[in-house]
Design an enzyme around this catalytic site. Sequence first.
Site: not given
Length: 254
Positions: A21-22, A65, A159, A163, A194
């Site tokens: 992904g990113i 992890d 979420y 952020k 993604t």
Amino acid sequence: MILERFKITDKVAVVTGGTRGIGLAIAHALGEAGAKLVVTSRTDKFGGFESLKKAGYEVEFYECDMTDKSIPQKIIDFTLNKYGSIDILVNNAGVAQHGEMEEFNDDLLDKIMNINVDAVFRMCRSAITPMKKQGSGVILNIGSVSGIISNIPQPQVAYNASKAAVHMITKSLASDFADKNIRVNAIAPGYFRTEMTSLPKEHEHWYPTWNSMTPLNRMAETDEIGAAALFLCSPASSYITGAVLVVDGGYTTR
Ligand code: NDP
């Protein structure tokens, strides 16, 4: 001359979640600009690490992890042992979890906050000491437009809050460590295609909503993030610290 400022030849960069992904796109951008890399994640199931090796970059994979509190210090120690310095830290590993507020249980809340906030804090804490000793360093945190606005239609209070915290960690560290020649910035991506945004059938109707709310009227491909990340990780952005750069197709204009 100006392109010289984008070079990070032999700089050592850690990219968490750098195997897909990113994060993988950022690792490729930094590798292409000359950096030695450490990418981390629990697995390399999409072959991202292999693709970095194939591209010819000097790269190590650190399997871990991020929910384990001891891991951030171990990643930094591993990097210092391997390469002798830590010049660039990209805190990219993150998880998204949708869910109605009343049903969003403590385990989900802990998971989001552990990975998206606490691990970012710990990674920064572990990187700051060697960066101070070196007399320089760059940290790039991957936040989100969700830390700036409340997206719809998906319910994702935790979420969004996580952020926003990433953006504030960024600004606080930028202010506190500017005098140590450590720059700290964030990128707030809009919707990128993604694994994270690969929706199950029942939520596929969210895509047209996301696109219609984005002035460029589409999701981004991951290769559209690398140049912005390289800019913020290289001397090209030498007078920028504490910034949150939106890469969102105009999403936050509306
Ligand atoms: P992906 O889900 O595709 O990749 C996430 C990466 O983080 C993977 O490498 C994954 O590896 C790693 N990761 C996740 N959980 C853990 C864990 N517990 N321990 C170690 N590594 C972990 O996400 P994206 O590339 O889409 O997102 C990257 C960042 O960008 C995230 O912080 C996300 O919040 C942010 N972002 C993404 C947007 C988008 O539209 N895609 C929009 C805005 C922000 P593995 O599972 O193998 O451990």
